[in-house]
Design a protein around this motif. Sequence first.
Motif, PDB file in Angstrom:
ATOM      1  N   VAL A 122      50.879  41.557  45.449  1.00 11.27           N
ATOM      2  CA  VAL A 122      49.821  41.975  44.436  1.00 11.27           C
ATOM      3  C   VAL A 122      48.969  40.760  43.894  1.00 11.27           C
ATOM      4  N   ALA A 123      49.331  38.969  44.605  1.00 11.62           N
ATOM      5  CA  ALA A 123      48.663  37.851  44.463  1.00 11.62           C
ATOM      6  C   ALA A 123      47.611  38.288  45.099  1.00 11.62           C
ATOM      7  N   ASP A 124      47.692  38.780  46.213  1.00 10.20           N
ATOM      8  CA  ASP A 124      46.088  39.396  47.060  1.00 10.20           C
ATOM      9  C   ASP A 124      45.149  39.958  46.320  1.00 10.20           C
ATOM     10  N   LEU A 125      45.670  40.376  45.114  1.00 11.40           N
ATOM     11  CA  LEU A 125      44.726  40.848  44.559  1.00 11.40           C
ATOM     12  C   LEU A 125      43.816  40.454  43.920  1.00 11.40           C
ATOM     13  N   LYS A 126      44.148  38.866  43.605  1.00  7.62           N
ATOM     14  CA  LYS A 126      43.090  38.110  42.494  1.00  7.62           C
ATOM     15  C   LYS A 126      41.554  37.849  43.073  1.00  7.62           C
ATOM     16  N   GLY A 127      40.896  38.019  42.311  1.00  2.00           N
ATOM     17  CA  GLY A 127      39.593  37.938  41.670  1.00  2.00           C
ATOM     18  C   GLY A 127      38.722  39.191  42.659  1.00  2.00           C
ATOM     19  N   LYS A 128      39.714  40.251  43.196  1.00  4.99           N
ATOM     20  CA  LYS A 128      39.387  41.676  43.558  1.00  4.99           C
ATOM     21  C   LYS A 128      39.732  42.775  42.308  1.00  4.99           C
ATOM     22  N   ALA A 129      38.801  43.825  43.329  1.00  4.86           N
ATOM     23  CA  ALA A 129      38.809  45.068  42.331  1.00  4.86           C
ATOM     24  C   ALA A 129      39.916  46.100  42.242  1.00  4.86           C
ATOM     25  N   ILE A 130      39.933  46.743  41.271  1.00  6.70           N
ATOM     26  CA  ILE A 130      41.669  47.821  41.749  1.00  6.70           C
ATOM     27  C   ILE A 130      40.586  49.246  40.860  1.00  6.70           C
ATOM     28  N   ALA A 131      40.288  50.159  41.743  1.00 11.37           N
ATOM     29  CA  ALA A 131      39.565  51.208  41.213  1.00 11.37           C
ATOM     30  C   ALA A 131      40.484  52.541  40.235  1.00 11.37           C
ATOM     31  N   ILE A 132      40.176  52.684  39.292  1.00 12.84           N
ATOM     32  CA  ILE A 132      40.721  53.717  38.269  1.00 12.84           C
ATOM     33  C   ILE A 132      40.511  54.849  37.579  1.00 12.84           C
ATOM     34  N   SER A 133      40.607  55.986  36.547  1.00 14.05           N
ATOM     35  CA  SER A 133      39.527  56.607  36.243  1.00 14.05           C
ATOM     36  C   SER A 133      38.415  56.096  35.315  1.00 14.05           C
ATOM     37  N   THR A 134      38.999  56.166  34.488  1.00 15.72           N
ATOM     38  CA  THR A 134      38.023  55.566  33.751  1.00 15.72           C
ATOM     39  C   THR A 134      38.374  54.346  32.736  1.00 15.72           C
ATOM     40  N   PRO A 135      37.581  52.822  32.506  1.00 16.14           N
ATOM     41  CA  PRO A 135      38.087  52.694  31.677  1.00 16.14           C
ATOM     42  C   PRO A 135      38.824  52.390  30.299  1.00 16.14           C
ATOM     43  N   ILE A 146      51.084  46.065  36.259  1.00 19.73           N
ATOM     44  CA  ILE A 146      51.332  46.145  36.986  1.00 19.73           C
ATOM     45  C   ILE A 146      50.830  44.556  37.408  1.00 19.73           C
ATOM     46  N   VAL A 147      49.875  43.734  37.263  1.00 16.29           N
ATOM     47  CA  VAL A 147      49.296  42.615  37.442  1.00 16.29           C
ATOM     48  C   VAL A 147      49.594  41.832  36.983  1.00 16.29           C
ATOM     49  N   LYS A 148      49.479  41.738  35.424  1.00 16.71           N
ATOM     50  CA  LYS A 148      50.159  41.153  34.355  1.00 16.71           C
ATOM     51  C   LYS A 148      52.455  40.516  35.225  1.00 16.71           C
ATOM     52  N   HIS A 149      52.560  41.709  35.260  1.00 13.61           N
ATOM     53  CA  HIS A 149      53.876  41.824  35.346  1.00 13.61           C
ATOM     54  C   HIS A 149      54.147  40.740  36.549  1.00 13.61           C
ATOM     55  N   GLY A 151      52.256  38.386  37.489  1.00 13.85           N
ATOM     56  CA  GLY A 151      52.047  36.654  37.214  1.00 13.85           C
ATOM     57  C   GLY A 151      50.475  36.865  37.649  1.00 13.85           C
ATOM     58  N   LEU A 152      49.724  38.176  37.492  1.00 14.28           N
ATOM     59  CA  LEU A 152      48.203  37.575  37.917  1.00 14.28           C
ATOM     60  C   LEU A 152      47.567  37.590  35.823  1.00 14.28           C
ATOM     61  N   ASN A 153      46.633  37.067  35.640  1.00 15.07           N
ATOM     62  CA  ASN A 153      45.632  37.254  34.320  1.00 15.07           C
ATOM     63  C   ASN A 153      44.896  38.337  34.551  1.00 15.07           C
ATOM     64  N   PRO A 154      45.726  39.645  33.952  1.00 17.35           N
ATOM     65  CA  PRO A 154      44.443  40.888  34.185  1.00 17.35           C
ATOM     66  C   PRO A 154      43.074  41.221  33.351  1.00 17.35           C
ATOM     67  N   ASP A 155      42.884  39.954  32.533  1.00 15.54           N
ATOM     68  CA  ASP A 155      41.550  40.176  32.290  1.00 15.54           C
ATOM     69  C   ASP A 155      40.289  38.612  32.831  1.00 15.54           C
ATOM     70  N   ARG A 156      40.858  38.309  33.770  1.00  6.74           N
ATOM     71  CA  ARG A 156      40.923  37.263  34.450  1.00  6.74           C
ATOM     72  C   ARG A 156      40.476  36.886  36.423  1.00  6.74           C
ATOM     73  N   ASP A 157      41.522  37.728  36.783  1.00  2.61           N
ATOM     74  CA  ASP A 157      42.136  37.509  37.979  1.00  2.61           C
ATOM     75  C   ASP A 157      41.685  39.311  38.434  1.00  2.61           C
ATOM     76  N   ILE A 158      41.564  39.862  38.131  1.00  2.00           N
ATOM     77  CA  ILE A 158      41.217  41.456  38.340  1.00  2.00           C
ATOM     78  C   ILE A 158      40.292  41.727  37.785  1.00  2.00           C
ATOM     79  N   THR A 159      39.335  43.195  38.459  1.00  2.00           N
ATOM     80  CA  THR A 159      38.627  43.631  37.675  1.00  2.00           C
ATOM     81  C   THR A 159      39.082  45.175  37.868  1.00  2.00           C
ATOM     82  N   THR A 160      38.597  45.854  37.382  1.00  2.00           N
ATOM     83  CA  THR A 160      39.250  47.763  36.902  1.00  2.00           C
ATOM     84  C   THR A 160      37.522  48.399  37.117  1.00  2.00           C
ATOM     85  N   VAL A 161      37.180  49.017  38.040  1.00  2.00           N
ATOM     86  CA  VAL A 161      36.481  49.969  38.185  1.00  2.00           C
ATOM     87  C   VAL A 161      36.869  51.206  37.739  1.00  2.00           C
TER      88      VAL A 161
END
Length: 324
Positions: A122-135, A146-149, A151-161
Amino acid sequence: MDHDRSRNALAVIIIVLGALSSPAQAQLERVTLGYPATAMSHFPAFVGREFGQFREEGLDVQLVRVSGNVVVAALLAGELGYTTSGDGTVRSAVLGLPIKMLAAIGVKPSLSLIVRPEIKTVADLKGKAIAISTPGTTTDFTAREIVKHYGLNPDRDITTVGFGDQPPRIAAMQSGAVAGAIVTPPNDLKAEAQGFRLLVFSGDFMEDSILGVLGTSERRIKERPDQVKKMVRAIVKSLLFIRQQPEQVTSFAQRFWKLDRKQAEKSYELIVKTMSRDGSATDAAMQAAIYQAKVTSKIQKEISPAQVVDLSFLQQVQQELKLR
């Protein structure tokens, strides 16, 4: 002879009337049921149509894929009768809209995070995007949890699209537009077969929650209570059928999603663990659903389950089917 003729005529009338009043001949009531994605979290709707649970209730249910805010507007306008969208139903009720959850379908997390082969943790996802259905939906909430669990910060470390349905999310990974995607069975297994990695199954650490429901408008509850009860009964029967007939249901899933037998069996084993047995949900699952809706809608005030659900029809059905 006249007596015999009269008796024969009466027999014919009885036979004709019996045929006309039989369920097979009775005119079915057409109802529309919207589902947000062709995912196994909404499987009872497909099962009910395939195996006759809706027809047993005198309903001709038309399944229509409707997602996002469209489902809410359609329910309120009466253009759509019912929905299996847990997000749309619970969030609308939390926002004070006249929509109610009638029964639970999915009561445990069944979403998976699948990733491109080069992503090992999961740490490898830092700075990357994850596909979802709708924000703002469960897929978005789950990706962040998942990413918070881990150790990543979901507001800063990933982007959901948002990419809508699940196949486009997988396609986005194939193109390299995103590094991961949130999907449900059997799409997680299909993605694995294409060379992607199933990194995290949300059910391994997330608490009970509501993933699928039967929901409708308060107006329909008031104006069509008989129909509402029939829909609840059909969904409960479908939930029972899924557990009671694993072979038939697995074969149907195999055909419906074009799976191989092993994928179909694994998908069935996983999804049956996440589904309600009789339309009920635990208090913990309801509270988790309300919490999620409040977070995504940025609502601070307290919301009670009574503002979200109308379980009167479900309780009647459970008593009549001797499930309670």
